[in-house]
Design an enzyme around this catalytic site. Structure first.
Site, short mmCIF file in Angstrom:
data_model
loop_
_atom_site.label_atom_id
_atom_site.label_comp_id
_atom_site.label_asym_id
_atom_site.label_seq_id
_atom_site.Cartn_x
_atom_site.Cartn_y
_atom_site.Cartn_z
N PRO A 1 20.71 21.98 92.07
CA PRO A 1 19.76 20.88 92.25
C PRO A 1 19.29 20.31 90.91
O PRO A 1 19.54 20.92 89.87
CB PRO A 1 18.58 21.54 92.98
CG PRO A 1 18.97 22.92 93.30
CD PRO A 1 20.21 23.26 92.58
N GLY B 1 18.48 23.25 84.84
CA GLY B 1 18.95 23.68 83.53
C GLY B 1 20.44 23.54 83.30
O GLY B 1 20.98 24.17 82.39
N LYS B 2 21.11 22.70 84.05
CA LYS B 2 22.56 22.55 83.88
C LYS B 2 22.90 21.94 82.53
O LYS B 2 23.72 22.46 81.78
CB LYS B 2 23.14 21.68 85.02
CG LYS B 2 22.91 22.26 86.40
CD LYS B 2 23.55 21.43 87.48
CE LYS B 2 22.93 20.05 87.64
NZ LYS B 2 21.51 20.10 88.07
N SER C 1 23.74 24.15 110.39
CA SER C 1 22.99 25.38 110.17
C SER C 1 21.63 25.41 110.87
O SER C 1 20.95 26.42 110.84
CB SER C 1 22.84 25.67 108.68
OG SER C 1 21.87 24.83 108.13
N LYS D 1 18.22 29.04 100.30
CA LYS D 1 17.29 29.10 101.43
C LYS D 1 16.25 30.20 101.23
O LYS D 1 15.08 30.04 101.58
CB LYS D 1 18.07 29.29 102.73
CG LYS D 1 18.84 28.02 103.12
CD LYS D 1 19.81 28.25 104.27
CE LYS D 1 20.49 26.94 104.66
NZ LYS D 1 21.54 27.14 105.66
P1 ATP Z 1 19.91 17.13 86.48
O1 ATP Z 1 20.77 17.53 87.65
O2 ATP Z 1 18.77 16.28 86.94
O3 ATP Z 1 20.67 16.57 85.34
P2 ATP Z 1 19.70 19.61 84.97
O4 ATP Z 1 20.06 20.79 85.81
O5 ATP Z 1 20.68 19.10 83.99
O6 ATP Z 1 19.16 18.47 85.94
P3 ATP Z 1 18.05 20.12 82.67
O7 ATP Z 1 17.91 18.75 82.12
O8 ATP Z 1 19.00 21.03 81.99
O9 ATP Z 1 18.34 20.03 84.21
O10 ATP Z 1 16.64 20.86 82.74
C1 ATP Z 1 15.41 20.17 82.90
C2 ATP Z 1 14.39 20.71 81.94
O11 ATP Z 1 14.01 22.03 82.30
C3 ATP Z 1 14.89 20.80 80.52
O12 ATP Z 1 13.86 20.48 79.66
C4 ATP Z 1 15.29 22.26 80.38
O13 ATP Z 1 15.24 22.68 79.07
C5 ATP Z 1 14.27 22.95 81.25
N1 ATP Z 1 14.80 24.19 81.85
C6 ATP Z 1 15.50 24.29 83.00
N2 ATP Z 1 15.81 25.57 83.29
C7 ATP Z 1 15.29 26.31 82.30
C8 ATP Z 1 15.27 27.72 82.02
N3 ATP Z 1 15.86 28.61 82.82
N4 ATP Z 1 14.64 28.13 80.91
C9 ATP Z 1 14.03 27.24 80.09
N5 ATP Z 1 14.01 25.92 80.30
C10 ATP Z 1 14.63 25.43 81.38
MG MG Z 2 21.48 17.18 83.67
#
Ligand code: ATP
Ligand code: MG
Length: 522
Positions: free
Chosen positions: A109, A113-114, A430, A473
């Site tokens: 989602p 943090g991707k 589901s 879930k």
């Molecule tokens: P999208 O699908 O909307 O692109 P994404 O999965 O790429 O979302 P990120 O941009 O990597 O999301 O993360 C959003 C913010 O939350 C960033 O500032 C990131 O550094 C922080 N973040 C997310 N997960 C973690 C984590 N496990 N530890 C520290 N910071 C996190």
């Molecule tokens: Mg992203």
């Protein structure tokens, strides 16, 4: 002068013969063209790109696993399994001597943090990082470039990336690969497949450059919110790594160690000037940012900092501490409240899984009148979900006696079933057991036990079939303070694989048949 500059750029690079010849030819052409002519500009532009390619230049990977571990840990709280997968991947690279020729897909989602993990992978390897979004890309030319005969022709994204990073083996991140478009201007998905496929991409041909480039040493990291819409052949070639979303405890740690300090730094504040209590952070998480990821949480914290800065401007020496009581003033009324568990005849809580992460899915049914029999469904349900509702209806109608309900109930009941929120599209099989439970509750005129959530596909004979997204879930249930779940027996393995912190304090009932579900609920 241009010519010398272009020759200068080629020094130290190893060009394939074809590229060498072609560039030489163009250089000769340039030398005879009139500087002000349109052809001169076109040829010059071409040479500008062709000579800027990092022909044969690669960056030596830093394959140092402990160092990679430190970088991943420094930037991310939690995500143990994800980090583990990435370290394994790097370890494999150490073994082979390089990590090229792979495609990693990070799926989950928004805001989990991707992108941030992608950055850390690049940093661990010491490779340059280039990122672009392929979401909504409809024109093949954005990937493979325009032929040079077009006016204003441009090379595609990959050539642009190489020019930027100056080596042939960067980490390239392709965002939103699940949202690729398509149109009459060619199919970007197949162009992308050709580009990413380690079997073919050492001969990548950009239409503009019209020279073969070796992309086989690039490490591709793709991101997506869902796997459903990724073309099969592309998906087949990817190493899929899932990020499922965070529970409140993890968000608290992320907020404390990463999001809050980053906001302070951005605002130029010292830690001691503006503090926030754990209680207040928890309240932001529960009341203002109930999502799978932490994007919205980050935004809310930014808002807290922004508003607090206004106060600090007047009195720079004071020390502010944000407490739960201060939040209403800073962030307004909470968007979410701690809801009482749903209660009532015909009301049941299901669990759903969408590209936004897991969510609870309340389902309600009511007898509208007794003039004739009938069944009506609302809530923007997809085809498959409608069918599950039909199946649930037929199954319950046919088995009223077994479940101690009035056998004539549905003969004179016009039943309306609704799945809020009405505007959010939903699909999938589901919710089958949830819908059956809602109808059974109605027929028995008995409210089901509260505080229980469920998921599972139902068949006409009352079997409960496995479903996807068990982890998402389980996280969603926790987010809503639900600690008792009914899951399909065939998902037992998926559940037992969950980390301990997700299983802690949960009561799980596994159901092979619908009768197992009914036993728990009534
Ligand atoms: P999208 O699908 O909307 O692109 P994404 O999965 O790429 O979302 P990120 O941009 O990597 O999301 O993360 C959003 C913010 O939350 C960033 O500032 C990131 O550094 C922080 N973040 C997310 N997960 C973690 C984590 N496990 N530890 C520290 N910071 C996190
Ligand atoms: Mg992203």
């Amino acid at each position: 002068a241009d010519i010398e500059q272009f020759r200068e750029r080629l020094k130290g690079k190893q060009l394939p013969e074809a590229a060498q010849d072609k560039i030489e030819e163009e250089l000769n052409k340039l030398s005879v063209l009139e500087t002000g002519s349109p052809e001169y500009a076109v040829t010059r532009n071409y040479l500008d790109w062709a000579t800027a390619m990092p022909w044969g230049l690669t960056h030596t990977d830093k394959l140092d696993i402990p160092r990679a571990r430190r970088i991943l840990d420094r930037d991310h709280d939690g995500l143990e399994d994800v980090k583990q997968r990435i370290l394994e991947f790097l370890a494999l690279g150490t073994f082979k001597g390089s990590v090229g020729g792979s495609i990693i897909l990070l799926v989950g989602p928004p805001g989990v943090g991707k992108t941030s993990i992608g950055h850390s992978i690049a940093e661990s390897l010491g490779r340059p990082f280039y990122r672009f979004s392929v979401g909504g890309m409809r024109d093949e030319a954005e990937i493979k470039g325009h032929r040079r005969t077009y006016i204003g022709a441009m090379p595609g994204k990959f050539v642009q990336a190489l020019k930027d990073v100056k080596v042939m083996n960067p980490v390239i991140m392709l965002d939103e690969i699940d949202k690729l478009g398509s149109s009459h201007q060619g199919d970007p998905a197949s162009a992308l497949l050709e580009t990413l496929d380690p079997e073919q991409n050492n001969q990548f041909l950009d239409h503009y450059l019209d020279l073969r480039l070796d992309l086989s040493k690039v490490l591709f990291v793709c991101t997506a919110n869902t796997l459903d819409s990724i073309p099969g052949p592309l998906l087949d070639r990817m190493d899929v790594i899932r990020l499922s979303g965070y529970i409140a405890e993890e968000k608290l740690a992320i907020a404390k160690h990463h999001l809050w300090p980053r906001q302070l730094e951005r605002a130029g504040l010292r830690k001691s000037q503006l503090r926030i209590t754990d209680k207040a952070l928890r309240q932001v998480i529960e009341g203002y940012a109930r999502e799978a990821g932490v994007r919205n949480l980050e935004k809310q914290l930014a808002k807290v900092v922004r508003k607090s800065v206004m106060k600090l401007i007047d009195e720079p020496d004071q020390k502010l501490s944000i407490k739960p009581e201060s939040l209403q003033e800073l962030l307004g009324t909470p968007a979410f409240r701690t809801e009482k568990p749903l209660k009532g005849v015909g009301v049941v809580t299901g669990l759903a899984w969408t590209s936004m992460g897991g969510a609870t899915l309340p389902i309600e049914a009511n007898r509208v009148h007794t003039l004739n029999r009938g069944f009506k469904l609302t809530g923007k349900l997809g085809e498959v979900m409608k069918e599950s509702a039909e199946i649930a209806y037929s199954y319950i109608c046919a088995n009223l006696r077994e479940y101690q309900a009035d056998t004539a109930f549905f003969d004179e009941a016009f039943v309306h079933m609704h799945v809020p929120e009405g505007a959010t599209p939903k699909d999938g099989p589901s919710a089958g057991v949830t819908m059956a439970s809602s109808l059974l509750s109605l027929a028995r005129n008995k409210a089901p036990r509260t505080g229980v959530a469920m998921t599972g596909e139902i068949t006409l004979t009352g079997q409960v079939l496995p479903v996807g997204g068990i982890r998402e879930k389980a996280i969603a249930a926790r987010r809503q303070s639900i600690f008792e779940l009914i899951l399909p027996e065939a998902n037992r393995g998926d559940y037992e694989e969950l980390p301990d912190y997700l299983q802690a304090g949960m009561t799980i009932h596994f159901a092979a048949r619908y009768s197992d579900v009914a036993k728990v609920l009534f």
